[in-house]
Design a protein around this motif. Structure first.
Motif, PDB file in Angstrom:
ATOM      1  N   TYR B  32       0.888  -1.158   0.000  1.00  0.00           N
ATOM      2  CA  TYR B  32       0.000   0.000   0.000  1.00  0.00           C
ATOM      3  C   TYR B  32       0.929   1.211   0.000  1.00  0.00           C
ATOM      4  O   TYR B  32       1.830   1.308   0.820  1.00  0.00           O
ATOM      5  CB  TYR B  32      -0.884   0.030   1.247  1.00  0.00           C
ATOM      6  CG  TYR B  32      -1.850  -1.122   1.363  1.00  0.00           C
ATOM      7  CD1 TYR B  32      -2.355  -1.497   2.601  1.00  0.00           C
ATOM      8  CD2 TYR B  32      -2.278  -1.835   0.245  1.00  0.00           C
ATOM      9  CE1 TYR B  32      -3.246  -2.541   2.729  1.00  0.00           C
ATOM     10  CE2 TYR B  32      -3.164  -2.883   0.364  1.00  0.00           C
ATOM     11  CZ  TYR B  32      -3.655  -3.237   1.609  1.00  0.00           C
ATOM     12  OH  TYR B  32      -4.528  -4.278   1.727  1.00  0.00           O
ATOM     13  N   PHE B  34       1.858   5.467  -0.429  1.00  0.00           N
ATOM     14  CA  PHE B  34       1.404   6.799  -0.067  1.00  0.00           C
ATOM     15  C   PHE B  34       2.435   7.838  -0.499  1.00  0.00           C
ATOM     16  O   PHE B  34       3.636   7.563  -0.539  1.00  0.00           O
ATOM     17  CB  PHE B  34       1.240   6.921   1.462  1.00  0.00           C
ATOM     18  CG  PHE B  34       0.376   5.879   2.095  1.00  0.00           C
ATOM     19  CD1 PHE B  34       0.874   4.623   2.394  1.00  0.00           C
ATOM     20  CD2 PHE B  34      -0.950   6.159   2.407  1.00  0.00           C
ATOM     21  CE1 PHE B  34       0.078   3.656   2.988  1.00  0.00           C
ATOM     22  CE2 PHE B  34      -1.752   5.197   3.009  1.00  0.00           C
ATOM     23  CZ  PHE B  34      -1.237   3.951   3.300  1.00  0.00           C
ATOM     24  N   LYS B  49      -2.973   8.103  -2.063  1.00  0.00           N
ATOM     25  CA  LYS B  49      -2.619   6.757  -1.647  1.00  0.00           C
ATOM     26  C   LYS B  49      -3.088   5.750  -2.693  1.00  0.00           C
ATOM     27  O   LYS B  49      -4.027   6.008  -3.449  1.00  0.00           O
ATOM     28  CB  LYS B  49      -3.230   6.401  -0.296  1.00  0.00           C
ATOM     29  CG  LYS B  49      -4.749   6.333  -0.299  1.00  0.00           C
ATOM     30  CD  LYS B  49      -5.280   6.013   1.105  1.00  0.00           C
ATOM     31  CE  LYS B  49      -6.803   5.956   1.112  1.00  0.00           C
ATOM     32  NZ  LYS B  49      -7.350   5.694   2.477  1.00  0.00           N
ATOM     33  N   PHE B  51      -3.885   1.429  -2.982  1.00  0.00           N
ATOM     34  CA  PHE B  51      -3.809   0.084  -2.433  1.00  0.00           C
ATOM     35  C   PHE B  51      -4.404  -0.959  -3.354  1.00  0.00           C
ATOM     36  O   PHE B  51      -4.130  -2.138  -3.199  1.00  0.00           O
ATOM     37  CB  PHE B  51      -4.431  -0.009  -1.036  1.00  0.00           C
ATOM     38  CG  PHE B  51      -5.880   0.289  -0.942  1.00  0.00           C
ATOM     39  CD1 PHE B  51      -6.816  -0.726  -1.002  1.00  0.00           C
ATOM     40  CD2 PHE B  51      -6.329   1.587  -0.759  1.00  0.00           C
ATOM     41  CE1 PHE B  51      -8.172  -0.460  -0.903  1.00  0.00           C
ATOM     42  CE2 PHE B  51      -7.683   1.867  -0.656  1.00  0.00           C
ATOM     43  CZ  PHE B  51      -8.605   0.836  -0.726  1.00  0.00           C
ATOM     44  N   THR B  94       3.323   0.453   3.138  1.00  0.00           N
ATOM     45  CA  THR B  94       2.941  -0.463   4.194  1.00  0.00           C
ATOM     46  C   THR B  94       2.206  -1.620   3.531  1.00  0.00           C
ATOM     47  O   THR B  94       2.148  -1.713   2.306  1.00  0.00           O
ATOM     48  CB  THR B  94       2.097   0.232   5.269  1.00  0.00           C
ATOM     49  OG1 THR B  94       1.915  -0.642   6.370  1.00  0.00           O
ATOM     50  CG2 THR B  94       0.732   0.622   4.717  1.00  0.00           C
ATOM     51  N   SER B  96      -1.087  -4.800   4.188  1.00  0.00           N
ATOM     52  CA  SER B  96      -2.199  -5.293   4.981  1.00  0.00           C
ATOM     53  C   SER B  96      -1.689  -6.162   6.116  1.00  0.00           C
ATOM     54  O   SER B  96      -0.783  -6.973   5.927  1.00  0.00           O
ATOM     55  CB  SER B  96      -3.137  -6.108   4.094  1.00  0.00           C
ATOM     56  OG  SER B  96      -4.178  -6.667   4.833  1.00  0.00           O
ATOM     57  N   GLY B  97      -2.239  -5.965   7.311  1.00  0.00           N
ATOM     58  CA  GLY B  97      -1.852  -6.789   8.454  1.00  0.00           C
ATOM     59  C   GLY B  97      -0.662  -6.282   9.227  1.00  0.00           C
ATOM     60  O   GLY B  97      -0.232  -6.915  10.182  1.00  0.00           O
ATOM     61  N   THR B  98      -0.111  -5.136   8.833  1.00  0.00           N
ATOM     62  CA  THR B  98       0.992  -4.563   9.588  1.00  0.00           C
ATOM     63  C   THR B  98       0.678  -3.124   9.941  1.00  0.00           C
ATOM     64  O   THR B  98      -0.015  -2.440   9.204  1.00  0.00           O
ATOM     65  CB  THR B  98       2.321  -4.627   8.812  1.00  0.00           C
ATOM     66  OG1 THR B  98       3.336  -3.977   9.586  1.00  0.00           O
ATOM     67  CG2 THR B  98       2.219  -3.915   7.477  1.00  0.00           C
ATOM     68  N   TYR B  99       1.153  -2.676  11.069  1.00  0.00           N
ATOM     69  CA  TYR B  99       0.994  -1.284  11.461  1.00  0.00           C
ATOM     70  C   TYR B  99       2.195  -0.438  11.075  1.00  0.00           C
ATOM     71  O   TYR B  99       2.224   0.745  11.333  1.00  0.00           O
ATOM     72  CB  TYR B  99       0.797  -1.204  12.978  1.00  0.00           C
ATOM     73  CG  TYR B  99      -0.487  -1.832  13.444  1.00  0.00           C
ATOM     74  CD1 TYR B  99      -0.523  -3.171  13.825  1.00  0.00           C
ATOM     75  CD2 TYR B  99      -1.657  -1.099  13.504  1.00  0.00           C
ATOM     76  CE1 TYR B  99      -1.708  -3.754  14.258  1.00  0.00           C
ATOM     77  CE2 TYR B  99      -2.836  -1.670  13.939  1.00  0.00           C
ATOM     78  CZ  TYR B  99      -2.852  -2.997  14.303  1.00  0.00           C
ATOM     79  OH  TYR B  99      -4.020  -3.560  14.733  1.00  0.00           O
ATOM     80  N   LYS B 100       3.178  -1.048  10.494  1.00  0.00           N
ATOM     81  CA  LYS B 100       4.441  -0.350  10.273  1.00  0.00           C
ATOM     82  C   LYS B 100       4.495   0.257   8.887  1.00  0.00           C
ATOM     83  O   LYS B 100       4.254  -0.417   7.889  1.00  0.00           O
ATOM     84  CB  LYS B 100       5.598  -1.331  10.447  1.00  0.00           C
ATOM     85  CG  LYS B 100       6.959  -0.671  10.444  1.00  0.00           C
ATOM     86  CD  LYS B 100       8.036  -1.688  10.777  1.00  0.00           C
ATOM     87  CE  LYS B 100       9.407  -1.059  10.729  1.00  0.00           C
ATOM     88  NZ  LYS B 100      10.460  -2.042  11.053  1.00  0.00           N
ATOM     89  N   TYR B 101       4.803   1.535   8.842  1.00  0.00           N
ATOM     90  CA  TYR B 101       5.028   2.251   7.603  1.00  0.00           C
ATOM     91  C   TYR B 101       6.530   2.431   7.432  1.00  0.00           C
ATOM     92  O   TYR B 101       7.254   2.677   8.384  1.00  0.00           O
ATOM     93  CB  TYR B 101       4.385   3.631   7.633  1.00  0.00           C
ATOM     94  CG  TYR B 101       2.890   3.664   7.600  1.00  0.00           C
ATOM     95  CD1 TYR B 101       2.143   3.242   8.680  1.00  0.00           C
ATOM     96  CD2 TYR B 101       2.217   4.139   6.481  1.00  0.00           C
ATOM     97  CE1 TYR B 101       0.766   3.282   8.651  1.00  0.00           C
ATOM     98  CE2 TYR B 101       0.831   4.198   6.440  1.00  0.00           C
ATOM     99  CZ  TYR B 101       0.115   3.771   7.527  1.00  0.00           C
ATOM    100  OH  TYR B 101      -1.241   3.815   7.496  1.00  0.00           O
ATOM    101  N   PHE B 103       9.135   4.876   5.389  1.00  0.00           N
ATOM    102  CA  PHE B 103       9.202   6.113   4.634  1.00  0.00           C
ATOM    103  C   PHE B 103      10.501   6.196   3.850  1.00  0.00           C
ATOM    104  O   PHE B 103      11.547   5.719   4.309  1.00  0.00           O
ATOM    105  CB  PHE B 103       9.125   7.317   5.577  1.00  0.00           C
ATOM    106  CG  PHE B 103       7.729   7.622   6.062  1.00  0.00           C
ATOM    107  CD1 PHE B 103       7.181   6.907   7.119  1.00  0.00           C
ATOM    108  CD2 PHE B 103       6.970   8.605   5.454  1.00  0.00           C
ATOM    109  CE1 PHE B 103       5.898   7.168   7.555  1.00  0.00           C
ATOM    110  CE2 PHE B 103       5.677   8.873   5.891  1.00  0.00           C
ATOM    111  CZ  PHE B 103       5.140   8.164   6.945  1.00  0.00           C
TER     112      PHE B 103
END
Lengths: 117, 113
Positions: B32, B34, B49, B51, B94, B96-101, B103
């Protein structure tokens, strides 16, 4: 209305001191983050909380301790400040949505510029 | 390893000229993607964004980006740059299923009058 707010905006302090930065979001989001942006603008995640639970804890010195009293707040406490801690710290939030087919952007606060002398 | 590369640290364009900012990513899962913009002294603001679906996405302020899976790229474009577009631009990824971006290191855009 400010969506993600941080206080203070500027923080100048001496080495060895302990300081806190506060973050609040009024978006009703479930997840909050702390990032550190260095002088070269590199943005690195430090912590993330989801519903007050720590879910991301990157390689950060244990002098840094996040605290989330509720879903809307994520504070960052730093002990024994060092020169290398000087940076801009950003708080961010996002709506939990990391289920199939959903991608949620992060909303950032204005940043806190920390200068350690 | 997961990474985002923005090869151009600085870009200078004249007002009214077209703009393309490059972003390449390396990510094991379906990404995904951004683009964020950071004006001086400000936090980051989402431009657009991607996805799924149409690989050409439209964002705010007249920006668009195209996802090219074969090239692992998500380049940002604007047909005519305005002086107010001068800022730092960040690409992020990032999954799906992770909170970590993750950059990229950012591209600083300067606009000449």
């Amino acid at each position: 209305d400010t969506a993600v707010s941080q206080t203070p905006k500027y923080l100048v302090t001496q080495m060895g001191n302990d300081k806190s930065i506060k973050c609040e979001q009024n978006l009703g989001h479930d997840t909050m983050y702390w990032y550190k942006q260095d002088s070269k603008k590199f943005l690195k995640i430090m912590f993330s909380y989801n519903n007050k639970e720590l879910i991301i804890n990157e390689t950060v010195p244990n002098r840094f301790s996040p605290k989330s009293p509720d879903k809307a707040h994520l504070n960052l406490h730093i002990n024994s400040l060092e020169l290398g801690d000087s940076a801009v710290y950003f708080c961010a939030s996002s709506q939990e949505g990391f289920r199939a087919g959903v991608a949620n952007e992060q909303f950032f606060g204005p940043g806190t510029r920390l200068t350690v002398l | 390893a997961q990474s985002v590369t923005q090869p151009d640290i600085h870009i200078t364009v004249s007002e009214g000229a077209s703009l393309e900012l490059r972003c390449n990513y390396s990510y094991g899962a379906t990404p995904y993607l951004f683009w964020y913009v950071q004006s001086p002294g400000q936090g980051l603001q989402l431009l657009l964004k991607y996805f799924s679906g149409d690989t050409l996405v439209q964002g705010i302020k007249g920006f668009e980006a195209e996802f090219k899976r074969s090239q692992s790229s998500f380049n940002l474009r604007k047909p005519s740059v305005h002086w107010s577009d001068a800022a730092e631009y960040f690409c992020a990824v990032t999954a799906s299923g992770t909170y970590k971006y993750i950059f990229g290191t950012g591209t600083r855009l300067k606009v000449l009058a």
